[in-house]
Motif scaffolding. Structure first.
Motif, mmCIF file in Angstrom:
data_model
loop_
_atom_site.group_PDB
_atom_site.id
_atom_site.type_symbol
_atom_site.label_atom_id
_atom_site.label_comp_id
_atom_site.label_asym_id
_atom_site.label_seq_id
_atom_site.Cartn_x
_atom_site.Cartn_y
_atom_site.Cartn_z
ATOM 1 N N GLU A 42 0.841 -1.195 0.000
ATOM 2 C CA GLU A 42 0.000 0.000 0.000
ATOM 3 C C GLU A 42 0.882 1.253 0.000
ATOM 4 N N PRO A 43 0.324 2.381 -0.391
ATOM 5 C CA PRO A 43 1.111 3.623 -0.413
ATOM 6 C C PRO A 43 1.230 4.254 0.979
ATOM 7 N N THR A 98 3.966 4.525 4.593
ATOM 8 C CA THR A 98 5.331 4.390 5.092
ATOM 9 C C THR A 98 5.308 3.525 6.339
#
Length: 154
Positions: free
Chosen positions: A118-119, A121
């Motif tokens: 997923e985008p 961090t």
């Protein structure tokens, strides 16, 4: 036999990271990109410590660390002393504490973690269990020993 002493040039302004566990100096240089800015960096590995053990030391000219950055360095060196140098003198000593959370330094080792596909961090909560720092992934909630994370960090 005559004892030889080598001296390292003093820095006018910057930071000295002292009391880094032997072997962690290179990890700190790499993870915090301390040698990328064109500033003079002096590194000592496996130096004799006053307590009889070994330590690494890093001197960085014209670079300072705020409290949050110093806390992130403490992940690699819990006993680190951050010495602020101005006009060739130590003007401040910081003994940082571990941060409560860590973002963007480590990747989660769990290949099924949402931080991989997923985008987002990778983010970890830092907990101390029986005196040992552990990182708990924010997304998959798995916990990993700090030592293991440092050895397997990419």
């Amino acid at each position: 036999m005559e004892k030889l002493t080598m001296r390292v040039e003093a820095i006018e302004n910057g930071t000295v990271l002292d009391h880094i566990p032997a072997g962690q100096g290179l990890n700190i240089l790499r993870h915090f990109h301390l040698d990328d800015g064109g500033n003079r960096v002096t590194v000592g590995f496996n130096l004799t410590s006053k307590n009889g053990g070994r330590k690494d030391l890093i001197k960085i000219e014209n670079i300072g660390f705020n409290d949050e950055e110093a806390a992130r360095i403490a992940l690699f060196a819990p006993e680190v002393t951050v010495n602020v140098i101005e006009d060739f003198k130590v003007v401040k000593k910081i003994n940082p504490r571990l941060p409560e959370t860590v973002t963007g330094i480590f990747s989660c080792p769990n290949s099924n973690c949402a931080s991989h596909g997923e985008p987002v961090t990778a983010m970890f909560d830092v907990k101390t269990v029986c005196g040992t720092p552990k990182l708990k992934c924010y997304y998959c909630e798995k916990t990993y020993p700090m030592e293991w994370m440092m050895q397997n960090a990419g």
